[in-house]
Each structure stands twice: as C-alpha cells, then as structure tokens.
Design a protein around this motif. Structure first.
Motif, PDB file in Angstrom:
ATOM      1  N   GLU A   1       0.818  -1.215   0.000  1.00 42.92           N
ATOM      2  CA  GLU A   1       0.000   0.000   0.000  1.00 42.92           C
ATOM      3  C   GLU A   1       0.852   1.266   0.000  1.00 42.92           C
ATOM      4  O   GLU A   1       0.331   2.376   0.120  1.00 42.92           O
ATOM      5  N   GLY A   2       2.150   1.099  -0.152  1.00 46.19           N
ATOM      6  CA  GLY A   2       3.033   2.262  -0.188  1.00 46.19           C
ATOM      7  C   GLY A   2       3.328   2.843   1.181  1.00 46.19           C
ATOM      8  O   GLY A   2       3.777   3.990   1.284  1.00 46.19           O
ATOM      9  N   ARG A   3       3.098   2.065   2.235  1.00 43.21           N
ATOM     10  CA  ARG A   3       3.417   2.543   3.582  1.00 43.21           C
ATOM     11  C   ARG A   3       4.833   2.125   3.954  1.00 43.21           C
ATOM     12  O   ARG A   3       5.238   0.986   3.705  1.00 43.21           O
ATOM     13  N   ILE A   4       5.575   3.048   4.563  1.00 42.85           N
ATOM     14  CA  ILE A   4       6.928   2.753   5.024  1.00 42.85           C
ATOM     15  C   ILE A   4       6.829   2.254   6.463  1.00 42.85           C
ATOM     16  O   ILE A   4       6.286   2.931   7.335  1.00 42.85           O
ATOM     17  N   LEU A   5       7.341   1.057   6.693  1.00 48.60           N
ATOM     18  CA  LEU A   5       7.213   0.417   7.995  1.00 48.60           C
ATOM     19  C   LEU A   5       8.558   0.388   8.718  1.00 48.60           C
ATOM     20  O   LEU A   5       9.610   0.183   8.103  1.00 48.60           O
ATOM     21  N   PHE A   6       8.484   0.563  10.033  1.00 47.31           N
ATOM     22  CA  PHE A   6       9.662   0.475  10.879  1.00 47.31           C
ATOM     23  C   PHE A   6       9.466  -0.621  11.911  1.00 47.31           C
ATOM     24  O   PHE A   6       8.341  -0.879  12.370  1.00 47.31           O
ATOM     25  N   ASP A   7      10.552  -1.279  12.232  1.00 50.33           N
ATOM     26  CA  ASP A   7      10.544  -2.301  13.275  1.00 50.33           C
ATOM     27  C   ASP A   7      10.849  -1.597  14.598  1.00 50.33           C
ATOM     28  O   ASP A   7      11.976  -1.148  14.833  1.00 50.33           O
ATOM     29  N   VAL A   8       9.834  -1.502  15.449  1.00 44.46           N
ATOM     30  CA  VAL A   8       9.995  -0.866  16.761  1.00 44.46           C
ATOM     31  C   VAL A   8       9.925  -1.954  17.823  1.00 44.46           C
ATOM     32  O   VAL A   8       8.853  -2.392  18.218  1.00 44.46           O
ATOM     33  N   LYS A   9      11.100  -2.446  18.196  1.00 45.56           N
ATOM     34  CA  LYS A   9      11.223  -3.503  19.206  1.00 45.56           C
ATOM     35  C   LYS A   9      10.351  -4.701  18.854  1.00 45.56           C
ATOM     36  O   LYS A   9       9.611  -5.233  19.686  1.00 45.56           O
ATOM     37  N   GLY A  10      10.428  -5.102  17.578  1.00 49.43           N
ATOM     38  CA  GLY A  10       9.736  -6.301  17.118  1.00 49.43           C
ATOM     39  C   GLY A  10       8.351  -6.068  16.553  1.00 49.43           C
ATOM     40  O   GLY A  10       7.732  -7.001  16.035  1.00 49.43           O
ATOM     41  N   VAL A  11       7.847  -4.848  16.627  1.00 50.85           N
ATOM     42  CA  VAL A  11       6.508  -4.537  16.115  1.00 50.85           C
ATOM     43  C   VAL A  11       6.644  -3.640  14.888  1.00 50.85           C
ATOM     44  O   VAL A  11       7.363  -2.641  14.920  1.00 50.85           O
ATOM     45  N   LYS A  12       5.944  -3.986  13.804  1.00 47.76           N
ATOM     46  CA  LYS A  12       5.983  -3.173  12.593  1.00 47.76           C
ATOM     47  C   LYS A  12       5.026  -1.990  12.734  1.00 47.76           C
ATOM     48  O   LYS A  12       3.838  -2.167  12.989  1.00 47.76           O
ATOM     49  N   VAL A  13       5.584  -0.786  12.572  1.00 42.31           N
ATOM     50  CA  VAL A  13       4.796   0.439  12.731  1.00 42.31           C
ATOM     51  C   VAL A  13       5.038   1.328  11.519  1.00 42.31           C
ATOM     52  O   VAL A  13       6.179   1.518  11.097  1.00 42.31           O
ATOM     53  N   SER A  14       3.957   1.875  10.939  1.00 46.41           N
ATOM     54  CA  SER A  14       4.110   2.785   9.807  1.00 46.41           C
ATOM     55  C   SER A  14       4.581   4.144  10.309  1.00 46.41           C
ATOM     56  O   SER A  14       4.475   4.460  11.500  1.00 46.41           O
ATOM     57  N   THR A  15       5.082   4.963   9.402  1.00 49.04           N
ATOM     58  CA  THR A  15       5.547   6.295   9.787  1.00 49.04           C
ATOM     59  C   THR A  15       4.429   7.105  10.436  1.00 49.04           C
ATOM     60  O   THR A  15       4.679   7.926  11.313  1.00 49.04           O
ATOM     61  N   ALA A  16       3.188   6.874   9.993  1.00 49.78           N
ATOM     62  CA  ALA A  16       2.063   7.624  10.562  1.00 49.78           C
ATOM     63  C   ALA A  16       1.817   7.268  12.016  1.00 49.78           C
ATOM     64  O   ALA A  16       1.246   8.056  12.772  1.00 49.78           O
ATOM     65  N   GLY A  17       2.265   6.085  12.431  1.00 45.12           N
ATOM     66  CA  GLY A  17       2.025   5.647  13.798  1.00 45.12           C
ATOM     67  C   GLY A  17       3.175   5.892  14.745  1.00 45.12           C
ATOM     68  O   GLY A  17       3.074   5.586  15.936  1.00 45.12           O
TER      69      GLY A  17
END
Length: 441
Positions: A239-255
């Motif tokens: 969907e074109g969302r950039i995801l980050f791994d935050v201590k094992g959880v995938k979070v989009s930039t918006a979150g």
C-alpha cells in the motif's frame, strides 16, 4: 560551502549583532551551538542566515512580506554574510581562482517607505545590494544548475506527514528555496522522506536499477544510524506505507511518535537533498555544506538528546551544523571541537563559551556560563535549603519558632537528601540535636 560570519542590523530584537564562526584556531567548525533564553533571538539568527544561504530570489519567496522584521520601522534592516567556497562547489571567480571567501548583503524594508541606496521602497520586501561577488554567487552558488553549494534549514516544528496515502514515485530536483521552507512555515510537512524512499524502491523493483538500490541502502543506513536502539527501517508494503521495526513490532511512519517522526523527517529530507545537490558523488552523505536546525532537542527524550549531535556528525561528517537548543545534553554532546555561542538579544552580545561542556555533567553545565542557572533545584526546594542554611548558621539560642522551623527543615533535608550525602556533618548534626533537645525543655 561553509559560513564564516553573519551580521544583522535593525532586525527584530537586534540593533546590531555579529556572529563569527571562523577563526585561525578553528577556521571551519563543523558544529556550532547557539544558546540563549527564550526570546533571545536564536530563531531570528537562523532565519536570517537561511535567507542569505538561499540567495536573493529564494529569500523573496521565503519571506515575501517581512512585516515585523524591523526593530525600527523607519530604518532599513541589513543582513550580511560571508561564505566560504569548498573544492567541490562549482565555479571559479574569473581569473582569481584562489578566491574562496565571498561576502554579500541584503536589505529589508518594512511597513514604512525606506530609501536604500538612493532608491525608495514603499512596500515590505528584501532588496539585494548588487556587487561583483553577488553577481558571481547568483550565477554559481544560487543557480539551480550548480553542483555543490549545499545548504538546508529546518525549523523547530519539523513534521513528517502522518498521511498514509500512496505517494507517486518521483524525485524531482528541488528548488533552492524549498531547502528552508520549514524554517518559515510552521505547517510545512517534510514529505521528502516518503517520496525518495518509495521512488528508489520503485526503481529498484521495476527497473532493477543498481544505482537506485545503492542510494536506497545508503539512506536507510543513515536513518537507522540516527534512531535509538531497537528501532530500524523494515520495509515498504504493497500500500506504499513505510514500515519500521519498533522492538519487534511493525509500525508505519504515521504511527510513530513525534520524536521519531521529527528525526526521520529531518534525516530523510537531508539525505534526499544531498543526493540532489551532488548527483555524481560516490558518497553524497560525505559531501560538505551547511545545515541549520532550530531547537534540535524538541520532541526528543533526554537519552536521545544526549546522543543526537554525535549521531548527526557521524552520519554527515563534513556538514557544518548550526543549531539552537535549550538542552545542556545537546550542547555537551557536540564534542570537544564544537563552537558554542551564547546570544543575548537584550544586551546584543555574543559570549563564546570557553568551558569544556563536553566533559561536564548536566548539573555543572546548567550552572556554567553557558546556561547561567544559580541553582538546579526546584524553586521550592531551593527556598527551603536557603532557609535551612540561614537558620543553622545563626548563633544559639534560637527563638522557639525558628528552632521549630529548623527542626522541620532538618527532617526535610535528611529524608530527601538533596545534596546526595550519606549524612550531615558531625557539627551540623550535633547542633540540630541540641536545638531539638532545647525545644523539649
């Protein structure tokens, strides 16, 4: 390029102030920290510098109507800068190829008609002072076709867009004035991070472009290097969302939190602009230039404040960073070779900080010449400690109400231990015990 000197006259809270960044001992300081109290003029200085680094045409776009910029509306404002040309900055000044230092001036008019160099200006605006140096800078440093001459600025309200919309892949060369937009428009979102990552990912996936892949990996490494432990880039989803791994959880930039988004917006935008400014460079993040950051500490936890200067210097080792901050940890974290200047808008003075902030703890830094706090205790605690010191040093016998007050204060001191000591000195303890014994008689 780097900045040697900035002078402003009749601009906002300043009659006249000159900042010298270059010296024989340290001709090109890579990190400059500007300190002052609120209202001391730090943001004004960074914005004035941005107008000069952007060039005359871009300055007029950034500040088309400089209302409120003059301290005295009946006089013109004046901003002067001296810039130093690096070896990778394009252009040579005529036959004088050794000339590397260029100074130029811009004037500011406000709400009142003002005459500048025999020409009357009835509307607010920014007006250049034409000379050979400015003509040359316009053709070289400020031209959209020039290579190098890099500069960018970021305001205190750095915002990475919270939108999750799919961004059309593109990486158009930015206009120079856009390098400084967030300094003058608090609502400006830094969307370049999403744009260049999606664009490079698209080129790599659809065209198997090795150059795009290399730039993508370079940018991701720089961004990961600025994030706290346990947080790193993960992927771009369908969907074109950039995801980050935050201590094992995938979070989009918006979150992500404002702190993460502030650093991602700044770092992503800076990477993209360096790539655009040095298209032929094998290491665009290692190129030279100037970056302005207002209130670097904003949204950052003290753990991050402590490390952010070192992290930025490591990822962009040849950039001249000029930052403002209220954080003693940011000021100390810049390192032993940083130039720290304390600015007073009211006194119109600049105090170079000579104390080695990088070797001090936070308490000492706050009580140093850099911040000038008399005490780092809360006002309530400081009042009690001052009263305790006053009473326990008085000759005995104390009045009954004073003795009772001292007993209560001694209990406060012994229970809270604000001085961080194991116990009172024997003399003080003996004195307090005697006062308490007298009260029971």
């Amino acid at each position: 390029m780097w900045v040697e000197e900035l002078t402003i006259e009749n601009i906002k809270c300043f009659d006249k102030l000159s900042l010298k960044f270059s010296s024989k001992a340290n001709p090109r300081p890579h990190w400059i920290t500007l300190l002052s109290e609120n209202g001391g003029g730090k943001t004004t200085l960074l914005q004035s510098l941005a107008l000069m680094l952007a060039g005359p045409e871009s300055a007029s776009q950034l500040l088309p109507r400089p209302i409120g910029w003059l301290k005295n509306e009946n006089m013109a404002g004046k901003i002067s800068v001296r810039l130093h040309k690096d070896e990778n900055d394009s252009g040579n000044f005529g036959e004088q190829k050794k000339r590397v230092s260029f100074g130029y001036t811009q004037h500011v008019s406000g709400s009142q008609p003002i005459t500048i160099r025999s020409k009357q200006h009835n509307q607010p605006g920014i007006h250049e002072s034409p000379d050979k140096a400015l003509t040359w800078l316009r053709q070289n440093a400020f031209s959209p076709h020039s290579e190098g001459w890099f500069a960018a600025g970021y305001g205190a309200f750095r915002r990475l867009t919270r939108s999750n919309q799919v961004i059309v892949p593109t990486l158009d060369t930015p206009s120079r004035y856009t390098n400084f937009l967030s300094q003058f428009n608090e609502g400006e979102e830094l969307a370049a991070f999403q744009q260049w990552m999606i664009y490079l990912d698209y080129r790599d996936a659809k065209q198997s472009d090795p150059a795009a892949k290399r730039l993508f990996e370079l940018g991701v490494a720089a961004i990961n290097g600025l994030l706290p432990a346990g947080v790193k880039y993960d992927s771009i989803d369908s969907e074109g969302r950039i995801l980050f791994d935050v201590k094992g959880v995938k979070v989009s930039t918006a979150g992500l939190s404002d702190g993460y988004r502030s650093i991602l917006g700044l770092a992503g935008d800076l990477v993209w602009r360096l790539i655009s400014a040095f298209p032929n460079s094998t290491n665009p993040l290692g190129e030279k230039g100037v970056v302005l950051i207002d209130e670097l500490d904003i949204h950052l936890h003290p753990l991050w404040q402590r490390n952010i200067a070192e992290l930025l210097r490591r990822q962009f080792p040849n950039i001249q960073f000029i930052v403002t901050t209220h954080s003693p940890m940011v000021a100390a974290g810049a390192g032993a070779d940083a130039l720290t200047l304390k600015v007073s808008g009211e006194a119109e003075a600049v105090l170079p900080i000579t104390q080695n902030l990088y070797s001090m703890d936070v308490d000492k830094i706050l009580r140093s010449e850099a911040f000038g706090l008399i005490s780092t205790f809360s006002p309530q605690t400081e009042k009690k400690l001052n009263r305790f010191s006053e009473l326990q040093s008085r000759p005995v016998p104390l009045k009954k109400n004073e003795a009772e007050e001292l007993t209560q204060l001694s209990l406060f001191v012994s229970e809270t231990n604000p001085f961080g000591i194991e116990a009172f000195s024997p003399d003080i303890e003996k004195r307090i015990n005697k006062i308490a014994k007298d009260l029971t008689k």
